[in-house]
Design an enzyme around this catalytic site. Structure first.
Site, PDB file in Angstrom:
ATOM      1  N   ARG A  71    -137.160 131.645 -44.439  1.00 49.29           N
ATOM      2  CA  ARG A  71    -136.486 132.685 -43.662  1.00 49.29           C
ATOM      3  C   ARG A  71    -137.418 133.882 -43.486  1.00 49.29           C
ATOM      4  NH1 ARG A  71    -130.594 134.177 -45.701  1.00 49.29           N
ATOM      5  NH2 ARG A  71    -130.574 135.253 -43.676  1.00 49.29           N
ATOM      6  N   CYS A 124    -132.571 141.808 -48.218  1.00 47.73           N
ATOM      7  CA  CYS A 124    -132.364 140.367 -48.049  1.00 47.73           C
ATOM      8  C   CYS A 124    -131.729 140.174 -46.681  1.00 47.73           C
ATOM      9  CB  CYS A 124    -131.507 139.810 -49.181  1.00 47.73           C
ATOM     10  SG  CYS A 124    -129.889 140.620 -49.348  1.00 47.73           S
TER      11      CYS A 124
END
Length: 270
Positions: free
Chosen positions: A171, A229
């Site tokens: 990611r 995050c």
């Protein structure tokens, strides 16, 4: 310094404590259903979406709740100034958000059950389906107990300190993005997946090992560090791991979901 972590044996020995079950599944069964299937005796269910975050929007998928809303939620769960212990069953990734939020809003005695529910059951400690009658707590929310970053502050920190991206490496690199509309990372951020903060048993690495991990990523004495995050949940786990290591860290609560809400913000890949 008192550790932000607590062992199952230490929790079992406490007399006056509020225990919050913070289990949660992205796209899975509701955490409350897991709670009702069995939990630590005396624990009450704390909902990540409803109790630990404001509604999703431009601020991100799990923005910081207003003080009044957080205070009302914690009082409903029976939180007072007495010790609070939080746990989940996913390596403390969601329990860390409860720990961080309580700390941010001024609670001075909150700890995370190291290893979560698995560690509790591995210690042959009891599980129950009984839902306790929780009295209304008297917790007063006072914001500012933990450092936070705005998007602009996170971008600036990435150039003069260390900004940790707590998501999985693929990611971070922008190869996949299962949740947010844009893939990639904040320019200058360093990838530090939260999965590497814990061992196979879900317990945190010891302080020396965590300190070595973060040192290798450029974190050290006198170096300002922050974490983000996808939505500000697992990044709280990074801040918790930093604290275990004796290294203070700030949280970009809006995280990537807030960053990409503004199409003018730069995106890095690779």
């Amino acid at each position: 310094m008192t550790s932000p972590l607590i062992t199952p044996a230490e929790l079992a020995a406490l007399d006056e404590v509020t225990v919050l079950d913070v289990r949660w599944r992205l796209g899975g069964p509701p955490g409350e259903g897991l709670y009702r299937e069995g939990h630590i005796p005396g624990a009450v269910f704390c909902d990540l979406d409803a109790d630990l975050a404001a509604p999703p929007g431009a601020g991100g998928r799990h923005p910081l709740p207003e003080a009044g809303a957080f205070q009302a939620a914690m009082r409903r769960l029976g939180v007072t100034d007495a010790p609070v212990v939080v746990y989940d069953d996913a390596g403390s990734t969601t329990a860390a958000r409860a720990w961080w939020a309580l700390r941010y809003f001024g609670h001075r005695n909150v700890r995370v059950l190291d290893g979560g529910l698995q560690a509790w059951t591995a210690a042959n400690l009891p599980i129950t389906k009984d839902v306790p009658d929780s009295a209304v707590g008297g917790f007063t929310a006072r914001p500012g107990g933990m450092p936070v970053l705005t998007a602009d502050e996170a971008a600036e920190l990435a150039t003069r300190g260390v900004l940790l991206d707590a998501r999985a490496a693929e990611r971070y690199r922008g190869e996949v993005e299962p949740v947010d509309p844009v893939a990639g990372h904040v320019p200058g951020a360093v990838n530090a997946p939260t999965t590497e903060n814990v061992g196979p048993d879900g317990r945190f690495l010891d302080p020396a090992a965590l300190r070595a991990r973060f040192t290798a990523l450029g974190v050290g004495e006198g170096v300002e560090v922050g974490a983000y995050c996808g939505s500000g949940v697992t990044a709280a786990h990074e801040v918790l791991a930093l604290e275990v290591a004796g290294l203070p860290g700030a949280l970009y609560v809006g995280s990537w979901s807030n960053w990409v809400a503004d199409p003018t913000r730069p995106v890095a890949t690779g």
